[in-house]
Design a protein around this motif. Structure first.
Motif, PDB file in Angstrom:
ATOM      1  N   LEU A 730       0.833  -1.198   0.000  1.00  0.00           N
ATOM      2  CA  LEU A 730       0.000   0.000   0.000  1.00  0.00           C
ATOM      3  C   LEU A 730       0.874   1.257   0.000  1.00  0.00           C
ATOM      4  O   LEU A 730       1.864   1.341   0.726  1.00  0.00           O
ATOM      5  N   LYS A 731       0.500   2.238  -0.835  1.00  0.00           N
ATOM      6  CA  LYS A 731       1.220   3.504  -0.822  1.00  0.00           C
ATOM      7  C   LYS A 731       1.065   4.193   0.532  1.00  0.00           C
ATOM      8  O   LYS A 731       0.048   4.036   1.217  1.00  0.00           O
ATOM      9  N   LYS A 732       2.057   4.944   0.923  1.00  0.00           N
ATOM     10  CA  LYS A 732       1.966   5.686   2.171  1.00  0.00           C
ATOM     11  C   LYS A 732       0.806   6.678   2.083  1.00  0.00           C
ATOM     12  O   LYS A 732       0.671   7.417   1.112  1.00  0.00           O
ATOM     13  N   GLY A 733      -0.017   6.655   3.106  1.00  0.00           N
ATOM     14  CA  GLY A 733      -1.168   7.546   3.144  1.00  0.00           C
ATOM     15  C   GLY A 733      -2.406   6.986   2.478  1.00  0.00           C
ATOM     16  O   GLY A 733      -3.505   7.514   2.667  1.00  0.00           O
ATOM     17  N   ALA A 734      -2.265   5.921   1.680  1.00  0.00           N
ATOM     18  CA  ALA A 734      -3.418   5.320   1.014  1.00  0.00           C
ATOM     19  C   ALA A 734      -4.161   4.416   1.992  1.00  0.00           C
ATOM     20  O   ALA A 734      -3.628   3.992   3.020  1.00  0.00           O
ATOM     21  N   LYS A 735      -5.392   4.109   1.671  1.00  0.00           N
ATOM     22  CA  LYS A 735      -6.214   3.287   2.543  1.00  0.00           C
ATOM     23  C   LYS A 735      -6.658   2.024   1.819  1.00  0.00           C
ATOM     24  O   LYS A 735      -6.910   2.029   0.619  1.00  0.00           O
ATOM     25  N   LYS A 736      -6.758   0.955   2.594  1.00  0.00           N
ATOM     26  CA  LYS A 736      -7.296  -0.292   2.044  1.00  0.00           C
ATOM     27  C   LYS A 736      -8.798  -0.146   1.836  1.00  0.00           C
ATOM     28  O   LYS A 736      -9.437   0.773   2.355  1.00  0.00           O
ATOM     29  N   GLY A 737      -9.328  -1.107   1.100  1.00  0.00           N
ATOM     30  CA  GLY A 737     -10.774  -1.177   0.978  1.00  0.00           C
ATOM     31  C   GLY A 737     -11.322  -0.535  -0.270  1.00  0.00           C
ATOM     32  O   GLY A 737     -12.526  -0.518  -0.493  1.00  0.00           O
ATOM     33  N   ALA A 738     -10.442   0.023  -1.118  1.00  0.00           N
ATOM     34  CA  ALA A 738     -10.911   0.541  -2.401  1.00  0.00           C
ATOM     35  C   ALA A 738     -11.387  -0.628  -3.246  1.00  0.00           C
ATOM     36  O   ALA A 738     -11.160  -1.788  -2.919  1.00  0.00           O
ATOM     37  N   LYS A 739     -12.037  -0.333  -4.366  1.00  0.00           N
ATOM     38  CA  LYS A 739     -12.591  -1.395  -5.212  1.00  0.00           C
ATOM     39  C   LYS A 739     -11.512  -2.397  -5.576  1.00  0.00           C
ATOM     40  O   LYS A 739     -10.425  -2.035  -5.992  1.00  0.00           O
TER      41      LYS A 739
END
Length: 747
Positions: A730-739
């Motif tokens: 995961l990119k820094k600052g990104a969040k899981k749970g996207a499509k």
């Protein structure tokens, strides 16, 4: 299908004959609507994230059971890691979606359809015009034809483990252009979508020598998002790197390193930062969950059994007048302190991981060997089945893990798959009264006389017992989760290479069971890679006291023989959950008067020397589900047939129970192109398999994966074929749970 990681089509092919009139089958229609399949009991758990949220580059270190002996999935020693590599580096015309159903992979296949049925079935494949092998050559008809010739079963120089479906092909031709492949079948084949997945280049399939040897140690030419960069057998690693000729969405990861790590060492490997992803057992789940919520303190690790009294005694010995004893105790206390400190450091490191949970596309069953002996009587098998509370057995394994504890209702599919329907009504649910009535009808008398064992006569379950075997007087019923598959690379990583057998004689057994000795049944030539009654003085209730509900019934006997069944179990690491399930089964059988003689054997010996060779009465092992049950499940339930030497060939039917009706239903199902009719025939076959009571599906196996928290699109995949190009960090600052990533058919 599998001891509790082989794929559904990678298991080796390996007896009683039941007449049609012998089975009373209440529900045989199997003609339900498609919605009976329902939804998967548990969704996949992979921390989905859109590709825009995934960082470019990085190495994913993935624990596997072993570096495979071969990279050719069509050879007999292919294992779960063989399949893992093939999924990442080779074409598959169809892959499975989240419901376990085949979907066209548009990276390789623009379309595929049946274009003729008369006089013969013809399937036309139109390939993606960008699809090329890693050496730059286009994927085409020559590759399809080479794979068909290798797997058609006509040339014995090819050492193949399976050829189902390929033997029905008559010819393969180039279509209107280089992108079209025309496949003509000599016999109608419903499961044509199962073919050419994976597809190997003609370099591998073109000659027997290439097939037998070229793909064993390496794969020079591939066509997936990754290529096999290096196989390091000294380090037990397979290194996959991005395929620079890949035409699909570029892989996010720079490389994937598959490293062989024994199951019982994975917690340490995770904590030491050696791996990022690993399938784990319930004990490791507890460690990671405990690290996350702070409940696994020092008392859960080394020294957890030290009571205050033991600690005080240790202090006294360390400070006592006996210098030698004091020195030994001080050294032991020092080593314990180091172990506790190391364990606490590991727990802190494990906070970087999480457990992703789903249900594996496989189920664990109780197998009943009907070749001969007591279980050759259909009534006794049915009594065993009716004594079981399958929901309770599912809860033993799945409830502590927070997973749906639903019994499996089909031998041929799992909930969510097109062919699934609960056909267990053909046998019936738990019913103590009915079980006892069946046994009485078979002539088993409560408390009947048992013939005294003659001198020199073998005791029950003693076949093949090795010198130095140990006795155990209790069953472990405290374990959670499930064990491991029977065959495959897992076995090589486990301890227990000796063939030691351990026996536990459970309640309800009378001594002196007179067995017929070892059963010698022919296979099909393939090689295969599972309390004493009484108590303390004064513990008995006064004569005439009513027995509490659920107490064991009196042991049953007939013709001087006790009704006692040999229950064979594996004894290696990870087998505790199976032992817990076996202990529950033992108590359930005791309630109807059936005794059990539990024999624990090494993992190495379990399947080869016991299940495949028929040296058991009861056993627990698993089969993976298939999207193509008419093809893949047929050998598991086929009626055993006489071999040329007069023995019996059982293929994969290790219960040795089959019927002509089941064989006919499978043949009809695999020979129709009407999907509705095929589904109905599969469900009818399943009803008859239930009625024969040769195997009792219990529960879908848990799928438990430890994953570094910033790893996305990976974990417990459930039914779905992993999408390797979307895995990453995961990119820094990104969040899981996207499509989540598109399915193969949506690409």
């Amino acid at each position: 299908m599998s001891h509790d990681g082989v794929g559904p089509r990678a298991v080796m092919r390996s007896v009683a004959f039941l007449t049609a009139g012998a089975l009373a089958v209440p529900l045989l229609s199997g003609c339900g609507s498609a919605d009976e399949a329902g939804k998967p009991l548990a969704r996949q758990d992979i921390a989905p994230a859109g590709r825009a949220q995934v960082a470019e580059g990085g190495t994913l270190r993935w624990a596997v059971d072993a570096v495979p002996d071969t990279f050719n999935t069509f050879q007999s020693d292919a294992d779960a890691t063989t399949t893992r590599v093939a999924q990442a580096v080779l074409p598959s015309m169809y892959r499975l979606d989240a419901t376990g159903r085949p979907q066209r992979d548009s990276d390789y296949l623009e379309s595929a359809k049946v274009v003729d049925t008369e006089p013969k079935q013809v399937v036309l494949y139109k390939l993606n015009q960008q699809a090329v092998w890693s050496d730059g050559r286009e994927i085409g008809a020559a590759d399809f034809a080479a794979q068909w010739r290798a797997l058609a079963g006509k040339d014995s120089a090819y050492w193949t483990a399976r050829n189902a479906g390929y033997e029905r092909i008559e010819k393969i031709e180039r279509g209107a252009n280089d992108l079209e492949v025309r496949v003509t079948f000599k016999r109608t084949y419903a499961d044509w979508r199962s073919l050419f997945s994976p597809l190997y280049p003609k370099d591998v399939m073109g000659t027997p020598d290439a097939f037998n040897d070229a793909a064993r140690r390496k794969l020079k030419v591939t066509a997936g998002p990754f290529v096999v960069k290096k196989v390091d057998r000294k380090k037990d690693q397979v290194r996959l790197t991005r395929n620079t000729r890949w035409w699909g969405r570029p892989a996010k990861l720079s490389e994937i390193v598959l490293t062989a790590v024994p199951r019982d060492e994975r917690a340490s490997a995770l904590a030491e930062g050696k791996i990022d992803l690993a399938e784990i057992d319930p004990a490791t789940v507890q460690r990671i969950d405990g690290a996350a919520n702070g409940t696994a303190g020092p008392l859960a690790g080394p020294g957890s059994g030290r009571t205050a009294a033991k600690a005080l005694r240790s202090w006294a010995l360390a400070h006592g007048s006996d210098e030698d004893t004091a020195e030994d105790e001080v050294e032991a206390r020092t080593e314990l302190s180091k172990a506790i400190a190391k364990w606490e450091q590991q727990q802190e490191a494990l906070r970087d991981f999480e457990v992703r949970r789903s249900l594996e596309p496989a189920y664990t069953q109780l197998a009943l060997n009907g070749a001969d002996g007591l279980l050759a009587d259909e009534r006794v098998r049915r009594a065993v089945a009716r004594a079981l509370d399958r929901r309770e057995l599912a809860e033993v394994v799945l409830k502590p893990l927070g997973l749906p504890a639903e019994p499996v209702g089909s031998h041929l599919a799992l909930a969510g798959q097109d062919a699934y329907a609960d056909n267990s009504g053909a046998l019936g649910g738990q019913d103590t009264t009915e079980a006892q009535a069946l046994l009485a009808d078979a002539g088993w008398v409560p408390g009947g006389p048992v013939k005294k064992q003659e001198k020199g006569e073998k005791a029950a379950g003693s076949e093949g017992k090795k010198a130095g075997s140990k006795e155990s007087d209790s069953d472990d019923d405290s374990a959670d989760g499930d064990g491991t598959y029977i065959v495959g690379a897992d076995d090589k990583a486990r301890a227990g290479t000796d063939h030691e057998e351990k026996r536990d004689v459970t309640k309800g057994e009378s001594a002196g069971r007179d067995d017929d000795g070892p059963r010698q049944l022919a296979q099909d030539g393939k090689q295969f890679k599972q309390v004493h009654q009484g108590g303390a003085p004064g513990a008995y209730a006064p004569k005439g006291t009513a027995a509490p509900a659920g107490a064991p019934a009196k042991a049953l006997a007939k013709d001087g023989k006790a009704l006692s069944l040999r229950f064979v179990l594996p004894s290696g690491p990870g087998s505790e959950p199976l032992a817990a399930v076996a202990a529950r089964i033992t108590r359930m059988l005791a309630k109807v008067g059936i005794g059990t003689d539990i024999t624990k054997v090494s993992d190495e010996s379990y399947f080869k020397d016991h299940i495949a060779s028929g040296q058991y009465d009861l056993a627990l092992y698993s089969w993976p589900a298939s999207a193509f049950p008419a093809t893949d499940a047929r050998p598991i339930y086929a009626k055993p047939v006489p071999a040329a030497d007069g023995s019996l060939s059982v293929e994969q039917n290790y219960t040795r129970i089959g019927t002509d009706q089941v064989d006919q239903l499978f043949e009809r199902a695999v020979s129709t192109l009407d999907d509705g009719e095929k589904r109905s025939l599969i469900r009818k076959a399943d009803s008859r398999i239930w009625a024969a009571a040769g195997s009792i599906p219990l529960y879908q196996r848990p799928q438990l994966t430890a994953v570094r928290k910033n790893v996305v699109n990976a974990g417990a995949f459930g039914f779905q074929t992993p999408v390797y190009e979307d895995m990453g960090f995961l990119k820094k600052g990104a969040k899981k749970g996207a499509k989540a990533s598109a399915s193969p058919s949506e690409k």
